[in-house]
Design a protein around this motif. Structure first.
Motif, short mmCIF file in Angstrom:
data_model
loop_
_atom_site.label_atom_id
_atom_site.label_comp_id
_atom_site.label_asym_id
_atom_site.label_seq_id
_atom_site.Cartn_x
_atom_site.Cartn_y
_atom_site.Cartn_z
N ARG A 10 -2.07 5.06 -9.87
CA ARG A 10 -3.50 4.85 -9.83
C ARG A 10 -3.87 3.48 -10.40
O ARG A 10 -4.74 3.34 -11.20
CB ARG A 10 -4.20 5.97 -10.58
CG ARG A 10 -4.07 7.31 -9.89
CD ARG A 10 -4.89 8.41 -10.54
NE ARG A 10 -6.26 8.06 -10.78
CZ ARG A 10 -7.29 8.36 -10.00
NH1 ARG A 10 -7.10 8.98 -8.87
NH2 ARG A 10 -8.51 8.03 -10.32
N ILE A 49 -4.91 -0.64 -9.70
CA ILE A 49 -5.52 -1.56 -8.76
C ILE A 49 -5.33 -2.98 -9.27
O ILE A 49 -5.16 -3.20 -10.46
CB ILE A 49 -7.02 -1.26 -8.51
CG1 ILE A 49 -7.82 -1.40 -9.81
CG2 ILE A 49 -7.20 0.11 -7.92
CD1 ILE A 49 -9.30 -1.40 -9.57
N PHE A 73 -11.66 -7.70 -6.77
CA PHE A 73 -10.49 -7.59 -5.90
C PHE A 73 -10.20 -8.94 -5.24
O PHE A 73 -11.02 -9.85 -5.28
CB PHE A 73 -10.73 -6.56 -4.79
CG PHE A 73 -10.95 -5.16 -5.27
CD1 PHE A 73 -10.04 -4.54 -6.10
CD2 PHE A 73 -12.06 -4.45 -4.87
CE1 PHE A 73 -10.22 -3.24 -6.53
CE2 PHE A 73 -12.26 -3.14 -5.28
CZ PHE A 73 -11.33 -2.54 -6.12
N PHE A 131 -14.77 -3.39 1.43
CA PHE A 131 -13.61 -3.00 0.65
C PHE A 131 -12.57 -2.39 1.59
O PHE A 131 -12.90 -1.54 2.40
CB PHE A 131 -13.98 -1.97 -0.43
CG PHE A 131 -14.87 -2.52 -1.50
CD1 PHE A 131 -14.36 -3.39 -2.46
CD2 PHE A 131 -16.21 -2.19 -1.56
CE1 PHE A 131 -15.16 -3.91 -3.45
CE2 PHE A 131 -17.03 -2.71 -2.55
CZ PHE A 131 -16.50 -3.56 -3.50
N ARG A 162 -8.62 -0.65 1.48
CA ARG A 162 -7.58 -0.13 0.61
C ARG A 162 -6.22 -0.42 1.21
O ARG A 162 -5.97 -0.20 2.39
CB ARG A 162 -7.75 1.38 0.43
CG ARG A 162 -6.71 1.98 -0.48
CD ARG A 162 -6.93 3.44 -0.71
NE ARG A 162 -7.03 4.13 0.57
CZ ARG A 162 -7.63 5.29 0.73
NH1 ARG A 162 -8.19 5.89 -0.28
NH2 ARG A 162 -7.68 5.86 1.91
N MET A 180 -2.28 0.50 0.34
CA MET A 180 -1.40 1.32 -0.49
C MET A 180 -0.08 0.59 -0.70
O MET A 180 0.52 0.10 0.25
CB MET A 180 -1.15 2.68 0.16
CG MET A 180 -2.44 3.44 0.48
SD MET A 180 -3.47 3.80 -0.95
CE MET A 180 -2.53 5.11 -1.69
N TRP A 197 -7.33 2.63 -12.77
CA TRP A 197 -8.66 2.82 -12.20
C TRP A 197 -9.64 3.34 -13.25
O TRP A 197 -10.81 2.98 -13.26
CB TRP A 197 -8.59 3.77 -11.01
CG TRP A 197 -9.94 4.03 -10.40
CD1 TRP A 197 -10.66 5.19 -10.43
CD2 TRP A 197 -10.76 3.09 -9.68
NE1 TRP A 197 -11.85 5.05 -9.78
CE2 TRP A 197 -11.94 3.76 -9.30
CE3 TRP A 197 -10.62 1.76 -9.32
CZ2 TRP A 197 -12.96 3.15 -8.58
CZ3 TRP A 197 -11.62 1.14 -8.60
CH2 TRP A 197 -12.78 1.84 -8.24
N PRO A 252 -10.76 5.43 -5.11
CA PRO A 252 -9.89 4.80 -4.12
C PRO A 252 -8.57 5.55 -3.93
O PRO A 252 -7.75 5.17 -3.10
CB PRO A 252 -9.64 3.41 -4.71
CG PRO A 252 -9.75 3.62 -6.17
CD PRO A 252 -10.80 4.69 -6.35
N PHE A 253 -8.39 6.62 -4.69
CA PHE A 253 -7.14 7.38 -4.62
C PHE A 253 -7.44 8.83 -4.25
O PHE A 253 -7.22 9.75 -5.05
CB PHE A 253 -6.41 7.34 -5.97
CG PHE A 253 -6.12 5.95 -6.44
CD1 PHE A 253 -5.03 5.26 -5.95
CD2 PHE A 253 -6.96 5.32 -7.35
CE1 PHE A 253 -4.75 3.97 -6.38
CE2 PHE A 253 -6.69 4.03 -7.77
CZ PHE A 253 -5.59 3.35 -7.29
#
Length: 111
Positions: free
Chosen positions: A1, A3, A19, A56, A58, A60, A87, A108-109
């Protein structure tokens, strides 16, 4: 978790954590631009009139990659540096759109 966040050095969001990001080239897809912004600097000049949209995306990354790879700061004039953050324990102050996302209980998870 975890970022990846960097402390921004720009007119928009200066001294806030955010980000990876940048300007999309005209007619470029979000997906292609997010990959390019992750790896290269943007040399395009900004037009005098700008319309900003925050998108945004994501990505992984395998947990072993995060443990082995130290993020490099390839744009030191635009960012003070990158680091991995939990996070639930983000650095502050956050970039405005990211702060709104966090306050809105975005996760985001998922799952």
């Amino acid at each position: 978790r975890l970022i990846l966040l960097g402390r921004c050095r720009s007119a928009v969001g200066n001294a806030t954590f955010t980000f990876l990001g940048g300007h999309l080239e005209f007619e470029s897809s979000n997906h292609n631009s997010s990959g390019m912004e992750s790896f290269e600097e943007c040399a395009a000049r900004e037009p005098k009139k700008c319309h900003y949209v925050t998108i945004f995306m994501r990505v992984m990354v395998d947990v072993d990659v995060v443990k082995e790879q130290v993020p490099q700061n390839l744009e030191p004039t635009k960012c003070d540096g990158w680091d991995w953050y939990e996070w639930d324990h983000l650095s502050h102050p956050l970039f405005g759109p990211l702060e709104k996302m966090v306050k809105g209980a975005f996760d985001p998870f998922p799952i």
